[in-house]
Write a protein that holds these residues in place. Structure first.
Motif, PDB file in Angstrom:
ATOM      1  N   UNK A   1      -9.980  -1.710 -18.864  1.00 18.04           N
ATOM      2  CA  UNK A   1     -11.237  -1.363 -18.187  1.00 18.04           C
ATOM      3  C   UNK A   1     -11.794  -2.577 -17.437  1.00 18.04           C
ATOM      4  N   UNK A   2     -11.565  -3.782 -17.979  1.00 19.78           N
ATOM      5  CA  UNK A   2     -12.178  -4.965 -17.351  1.00 19.78           C
ATOM      6  C   UNK A   2     -11.487  -5.366 -16.049  1.00 19.78           C
ATOM      7  N   UNK A   3     -12.186  -6.151 -15.263  1.00 18.91           N
ATOM      8  CA  UNK A   3     -11.683  -6.636 -13.980  1.00 18.91           C
ATOM      9  C   UNK A   3     -10.574  -7.670 -14.224  1.00 18.91           C
ATOM     10  N   UNK A   4      -9.841  -8.001 -13.164  1.00 19.96           N
ATOM     11  CA  UNK A   4      -8.803  -9.028 -13.280  1.00 19.96           C
ATOM     12  C   UNK A   4      -9.034 -10.105 -12.232  1.00 19.96           C
ATOM     13  N   UNK A   5      -8.419 -11.268 -12.461  1.00 15.61           N
ATOM     14  CA  UNK A   5      -8.590 -12.429 -11.581  1.00 15.61           C
ATOM     15  C   UNK A   5      -7.260 -12.686 -10.877  1.00 15.61           C
ATOM     16  N   UNK A   6      -7.218 -12.471  -9.566  1.00 18.13           N
ATOM     17  CA  UNK A   6      -5.945 -12.585  -8.841  1.00 18.13           C
ATOM     18  C   UNK A   6      -5.408 -14.023  -8.871  1.00 18.13           C
ATOM     19  N   UNK A   7      -6.301 -15.013  -8.936  1.00 13.41           N
ATOM     20  CA  UNK A   7      -5.847 -16.417  -8.973  1.00 13.41           C
ATOM     21  C   UNK A   7      -5.116 -16.693 -10.286  1.00 13.41           C
ATOM     22  N   UNK A   8      -5.645 -16.140 -11.385  1.00  9.88           N
ATOM     23  CA  UNK A   8      -5.018 -16.310 -12.709  1.00  9.88           C
ATOM     24  C   UNK A   8      -3.629 -15.641 -12.723  1.00  9.88           C
ATOM     25  N   UNK A   9      -3.541 -14.449 -12.132  1.00 12.04           N
ATOM     26  CA  UNK A   9      -2.258 -13.732 -12.100  1.00 12.04           C
ATOM     27  C   UNK A   9      -1.237 -14.501 -11.260  1.00 12.04           C
TER      28      UNK A   9
ATOM     29  N   UNK B   1      -7.102 -17.929  -3.702  1.00 15.22           N
ATOM     30  CA  UNK B   1      -8.294 -17.198  -4.142  1.00 15.22           C
ATOM     31  C   UNK B   1      -9.364 -17.227  -3.055  1.00 15.22           C
ATOM     32  N   UNK B   2      -9.506 -18.381  -2.401  1.00 13.61           N
ATOM     33  CA  UNK B   2     -10.479 -18.522  -1.306  1.00 13.61           C
ATOM     34  C   UNK B   2     -10.096 -17.603  -0.137  1.00 13.61           C
TER      35      UNK B   2
END
Lengths: 86, 163, 163, 86
Positions: B6-14, C12-13
């Motif tokens: 359900x939570x959002x994701x961080x594309x930089x982390x992926x 990310x930017x």
């Protein structure tokens, strides 16, 4: 007598007012197509929506199958409209 | 890696994860799906989408996504792969799905990522219901999505096509 | 947006910029090219790449990239587009190129991003020279890259093909 | 007499030991192919490398052109190997 678990999802769940249930599997029902016909017989015409192959997909044990897929009892059957994820 | 959450994701982390996992990758292709604020409508009226609810079939969802990733890995050079799909309540502009593929060459990365998205759209059990000022309605599947998936089918007697 | 620069970039930017620029995008596809530590060699020996030098043709580089982006925008729905290419000295694992495309639907985003990369590889004036323990050498162009570009040519009398 | 600016890049620059120069344009040179032949004439056989169309691309005023491209004088001509960016 063996049973089946049946799940309905999304618009189909709302349309039929049914989400999950356990159903006895009659001896004459040997595949998915016959299961659908059986549901129309015992529940009435509203359930004929399940007979439209282009609007209703079927999964048995969480894998999409054709209507000719054989049922032996004990399976998890699911009916749902075409997917719209992504 | 497959995640349904359900939570959002961080594309930089992926992206960092893909770079770490893929030792000698030359190409990383990512796809992010966003909730559009205006969907095509069958009427001329297109009310603004207030929210979108993502229903799924727990268990089968993960199974379908693992199967799609396995198929992609069998067809292309895939050094690392991540698929994330959100479920539950979303708003316009929200991130909904992420696919990231790291490969040696770009052709494989593009093909595998697009293949995963085309199969995910038509073979993973997710359904969108949108709420607008005009009420709530289930989004209809697009014939274009099924056509996009069929481009990848080499064996036309593919048993996963229901008949 | 086209950038040719020596410094690194932050994906990310760039992604945030694409989301802000594209009002009602449903799809963002990104490509990142990384310096591989081992390139294919014509010999069986494949020494580890110690560094990579990117030479370019200042002025023509920007012109070629703008032209490629313009072609992509003419062929597909492109709501926002970013292309960044680094030049100068790079090391194994470094980011070298970024292409990000935001579109209404995923098909356009995938096609435009792959088109831009295929043209960039064969029509933008960049050249790689790698340094390994065995010395420095210019990397040879791959026939596969030219073939990838030719897939997109609809008019086979395309005047940009030298003859 | 008009002139041309000529640039060489990457392996070709190193091979010919030339990077950028201004060259008078003789009257008999009217296109890129003739310019290449002229360079071989005045500089020697080593410059025949420029005649290999598969290994050497030509840009005039920063646009890739075929060898038949007409030269009028004043252009910026560049010779380089196939690109390997990305």
């Amino acid at each position: 007598m063996t049973t089946l678990t049946i799940n309905f999802f999304a618009s189909l769940r709302e349309e039929l007012g049914a989400s999950a249930e356990t159903l006895p599997l009659p001896a004459q029902v040997t595949n998915v197509g016959q299961l659908v016909d059986h549901l129309v017989d015992i529940r009435g015409e509203r359930w004929a929506a399940l007979q439209d192959k282009s609007r209703v997909l079927v999964a048995v044990d969480q894998t999409i199958v054709p209507r000719s897929h054989v049922l032996r009892g004990g399976e998890e059957v699911a009916f749902f409209p075409p997917m719209t994820g992504g | 890696m497959i995640l349904v959450q359900t939570q959002d994701f961080d594309i930089a982390e992926q992206y960092c994860g893909l770079r770490e996992e893929a030792a000698n990758a030359g190409a990383i292709v990512t796809f992010t799906g966003l909730v559009r604020e205006f969907y095509e409508s069958t009427t001329t009226l297109e009310p603004r989408v207030e929210s979108l609810f993502l229903e799924h079939y727990p268990g089968m969802t993960e199974k379908a996504l693992v199967d799609i990733e396995t198929q992609a890995r069998a067809r292309w050079d895939v050094q690392a792969c991540r698929v994330i799909h959100r479920v539950g309540e979303l708003r316009g502009g929200d991130q909904i799905v992420y696919v990231g593929v790291a490969s040696t060459h770009r052709g494989d990365a593009f093909a595998a990522a697009e293949f995963i998205m085309d199969y995910l759209k038509t073979r993973a059990p997710f359904w969108k219901r949108q709420s607008t000022s005009a009420g709530a309605q289930w989004i209809e599947s697009r014939a274009a999505d099924e056509a996009a998936r069929e481009r990848w089918v080499t064996d036309k007697t593919d048993p996963d096509v229901p008949h």
